[in-house]
Design a protein around this motif. Structure first.
Motif, PDB file in Angstrom:
ATOM      1  N   ASP A 254      49.037  46.205 -17.743  1.00  0.00           N
ATOM      2  CA  ASP A 254      49.397  44.949 -18.063  1.00  0.00           C
ATOM      3  C   ASP A 254      48.928  44.421 -19.330  1.00  0.00           C
ATOM      4  N   GLN A 255      47.866  44.787 -20.084  1.00  0.00           N
ATOM      5  CA  GLN A 255      47.368  44.494 -21.280  1.00  0.00           C
ATOM      6  C   GLN A 255      48.387  44.665 -22.283  1.00  0.00           C
ATOM      7  N   SER A 258      51.738  43.057 -22.450  1.00  0.00           N
ATOM      8  CA  SER A 258      51.605  41.696 -23.320  1.00  0.00           C
ATOM      9  C   SER A 258      51.959  41.898 -24.826  1.00  0.00           C
ATOM     10  N   ALA A 261      54.739  39.385 -24.902  1.00  0.00           N
ATOM     11  CA  ALA A 261      54.165  38.046 -25.219  1.00  0.00           C
ATOM     12  C   ALA A 261      53.829  37.912 -26.819  1.00  0.00           C
ATOM     13  N   LEU A 262      53.287  39.025 -27.363  1.00  0.00           N
ATOM     14  CA  LEU A 262      53.036  38.832 -28.780  1.00  0.00           C
ATOM     15  C   LEU A 262      54.400  38.745 -29.660  1.00  0.00           C
ATOM     16  N   HIS A 265      55.682  35.524 -29.353  1.00  0.00           N
ATOM     17  CA  HIS A 265      54.933  34.805 -30.397  1.00  0.00           C
ATOM     18  C   HIS A 265      55.386  34.746 -31.855  1.00  0.00           C
ATOM     19  N   LEU A 315      61.078  36.540 -22.261  1.00  0.00           N
ATOM     20  CA  LEU A 315      59.624  36.336 -21.687  1.00  0.00           C
ATOM     21  C   LEU A 315      59.374  36.091 -20.120  1.00  0.00           C
ATOM     22  N   ASN A 316      60.616  35.583 -19.827  1.00  0.00           N
ATOM     23  CA  ASN A 316      60.290  35.452 -18.100  1.00  0.00           C
ATOM     24  C   ASN A 316      60.744  36.536 -17.462  1.00  0.00           C
ATOM     25  N   ARG A 319      57.738  38.516 -17.341  1.00  0.00           N
ATOM     26  CA  ARG A 319      56.846  38.067 -16.257  1.00  0.00           C
ATOM     27  C   ARG A 319      57.053  38.497 -14.963  1.00  0.00           C
ATOM     28  N   GLU A 322      56.084  41.670 -14.559  1.00  0.00           N
ATOM     29  CA  GLU A 322      54.674  42.064 -14.345  1.00  0.00           C
ATOM     30  C   GLU A 322      54.137  41.127 -13.336  1.00  0.00           C
ATOM     31  N   GLN A 324      54.252  38.067 -12.989  1.00  0.00           N
ATOM     32  CA  GLN A 324      53.388  36.808 -13.489  1.00  0.00           C
ATOM     33  C   GLN A 324      53.779  35.415 -13.290  1.00  0.00           C
TER      34      GLN A 324
END
Lengths: 511, 138
Positions: A254-255, A258, A261-262, A265, A315-316, A319, A322, A324
């Motif tokens: 999971d890390q 991400s 996610a980065l 960003h 992103l979603n 998620r 994941e 999330q």
């Protein structure tokens, strides 16, 4: 088998010996009495006397040595039977006949019952207990047994430790109350169990990357789950669950995920700036530029908004994968929410010359929704309608109560329409109409995401379309009162409060 | 889901001279924000370095702190924690508004939201909308 044959043979031989002995006694009696000149019936009586007197003893001996092995065998069988008979394990030492043979046979019966590995114990009964204790206390995997009503009948120590509860606290609890599990897809344990209960006698299945939300700030657990189902098991052990923990490995994955996610960003920073500069231009240049440049400015603004929305889609979806994405269902006025969402996307329609005509039925009840995720649904459906509008310049949005008592919103365009052949795949991730791919941009994420979000709300998303005439996408959300009613029925407020719903609790939301 | 859910009403008369500390390492963004906020009647101080920003924030001179989560030396989350920890920051009158483009896991985010006064995603709003939002924060 050899042992059984030998036993039968030995019993037969014993019987022959007893019968022969009895007959020899009669013959011996006859010879002795014959020398005296007595009437025939007296001779016969006297000759038979020893045999008659000996009979009870012979029968007793026969019973003891011939029947005892058989008794030992049925005792062993009944002792192991799953139905309680109150029969103790047979005692082998008192047997006179075929002692070794019977001992072997009894041992074989216990072996067949998978107990013999522990017959080093003094009696077979102790071995049985040892066997059960061994599994119960030493199985290093969390292990649950459920009855036909999905109540936990048994949970081992590893299971109790794993979810941070006492083993006796777990017993008698509904499995969904004790295990707050969420699954990466709609193929969940409860949906599987529901379907196998209808159609299977036995079944087994497994799931990867199941998430367990543990109460009281325990860290979330990640594991693979295996389940075995056995219909109408006589000891009420219908479903077995085994958990294989992978928390460490999966959370490392999971890390790594991400990364999305980065990337998001990094994409958002230039977007923030573009939107900022465009706004500065709009403010500073208002009334000073030609209508054409003003139009370009609006289009530029609409495009950055679209890109922002797309970044949110990426992103979603990440998620969702994941597991999330979480929903916070709150009571909202549907008209207000819908209008705000449409306002946000209006510029995108406007720059393409498309008008969004909205009809909201009066008196709609308050709905239970997560406003932000519903915004995404509206965004995606309108974006889609804009993309596939073709020459048509109108999109109709209509919100009303449907027959099932749900608040339904439809988004209708009058453009290209969808071919019936691709309808079934429309809500699949990355799926797009291949014929249109060249002309119309997009990733095929929007409808997948919309469906996921609407379904998690306990609603439904449907499509009706005719090629060349346009498409209507409709989705439903639940009135808030109905939602709370269902939560009440599920007696599961605690889980809902902690988890805000999502795939994990979808069965609680579904009708 | 991103939190742009706070409605942004137009406020005609924002309190003039309110002090804003903008903790933001992306110069272009802080430049835009400072421009709009100054126009809106705010006094803006920009500090791109997390460690320096924390010390400045603890002087309790500010009414509003705009806090980016990815800033160098001391992260935004560490700053937030320090500002909410009464042993480190005995007094703080400022409202803390998180401004970030970073996507947080929901559990982390919930924690941040509980400690901050607002959580905004920068890509979701224009500088003008940010000013309108700050106007609503009292």
């Amino acid at each position: 088998m050899d042992n059984l044959q030998e036993l039968t043979r030995s019993i037969r031989n014993r019987l022959i010996i007893f019968v022969t002995a009895e007959n020899l006694l009669i013959i011996f009696g006859w010879f002795v009495v014959e020398h005296y000149d007595l009437p025939g019936y007296v001779t016969l009586l006297i000759a038979m006397a020893p045999a008659l007197i000996a009979s009870p003893f012979i029968v007793r001996g026969m019973t003891k040595s011939v029947m005892a092995p058989i008794t030992a065998l049925w005792q062993a069988v009944l002792h192991l039977s799953p139905t309680q008979h109150g029969i103790a394990a047979p005692k082998i030492d008192s047997l006179k006949v075929g002692r070794e043979l019977v001992a072997n046979l009894v041992a074989q019966i216990y072996q067949l019952a998978d107990v013999a590995a522990h017959t080093q114990a003094t009696t077979a009964a102790e071995a049985t207990d040892l066997h059960h204790n061994f599994i119960a206390s030493n199985l290093p995997l969390p292990f649950f047994v459920l009855n036909e009503s999905e109540i936990i009948q048994f949970a081992n120590q590893a299971a109790a430790n794993y979810i941070g509860m006492q083993a006796d606290e777990l017993i008698g609890k509904n499995v969904y109350m004790a295990l707050d599990m969420s699954f990466p897809s709609e193929d969940t344990f409860d949906s599987w169990l529901k379907s196998v209960k209808v159609s299977n006698a036995t079944a087994s299945s497994s799931w990867e990357r199941v998430r367990l939300n543990v109460r009281d700030n325990h860290p979330t657990r990640l594991f693979d789950l295996a389940a075995y189902y056995n219909k109408d098991n006589t000891s009420h052990m219908e479903t077995l669950l085994v958990l294989f923990d992978h928390t460490k490995q999966y959370s490392q994955d999971d890390q790594a995920v991400s990364f999305v996610a980065l990337s998001v960003h990094e994409l958002r920073t230039p977007l923030t700036l573009l939107r900022g500069y465009i706004e500065v231009f709009e403010e500073e240049l208002e009334g000073k530029i030609t209508p054409e440049l003003d139009d370009f400015m609006q289009k530029m603004s609409a495009q950055t908004e679209q890109l922002t929305a797309f970044v949110n889609n990426i992103l979603n979806v990440a998620r969702v994968e994941e597991d999330q994405l979480q929903l916070k269902l709150q009571t909202e006025d549907w008209g207000t929410v819908l209008k705000a969402a449409l306002d946000g996307i209006n510029l995108r329609a406007k720059v393409r010359g498309i008008e969004i005509q909205t009809t909201i039925a009066p008196g709609l009840p308050a709905v239970g929704i997560d406003r932000l995720s519903i915004h995404e649904v509206v965004n995606n459906l309108i974006d889609n309608a804009i993309k596939y509008s073709g020459e048509s310049k109108v999109i109709k949005v209509d919100a009303h109560m449907n027959k099932e008592g749900m608040v339904e919103t439809s988004v209708q365009d009058f453009g290209l329409g969808i071919s019936p052949s691709i309808m079934p795949n429309l809500f699949t991730k990355f799926y797009r109409d291949h014929r249109n791919r060249a002309q119309i941009g997009g990733t095929g994420l929007g409808l997948f995401l919309s469906k996921t979000i609407v379904t998690a709300h306990g609603g439904n998303i449907t499509v009706a379309s005719k090629e060349g005439q346009g498409s209507t996408f409709s989705f439903t959300v639940m009135p808030y009162t109905q939602l709370t009613e269902e939560l009440k029925q599920s007696e599961n407020k605690e889980i809902i409060r902690g988890a805000h719903g999502w795939i994990k609790n979808h069965s609680l939301y579904r009708r | 889901m991103q939190s742009d859910d706070t409605p942004i009403p137009e406020t005609p008369n924002p309190a003039p001279g309110r002090k804003v500390l903008c903790i933001e390492d992306e110069h272009f963004i802080s430049e835009l924000y400072a421009r709009s906020l100054t126009k809106g009647g705010y006094e803006v101080t920009v500090i791109p370095d997390g460690a320096k920003a924390l010390i400045e924030a603890q002087t309790d001179k500010y009414d509003i702190i705009l806090l980016d989560l990815m800033v160098p030396n001391v992260t935004g989350i560490e700053i937030l924690r320090a500002l909410r920890d009464t042993t480190q920051t005995p007094q703080l009158k400022a409202k803390i508004i998180i401004t970030t483009n970073l996507d947080q896991r929901d559990d982390v985010r919930e924690d941040i939201e509980n400690n901050a006064d607002a959580y905004l995603v920068k890509a979701e709003l224009t500088p003008h909308e940010l000013v309108n939002f700050v106007n609503t924060v009292q």
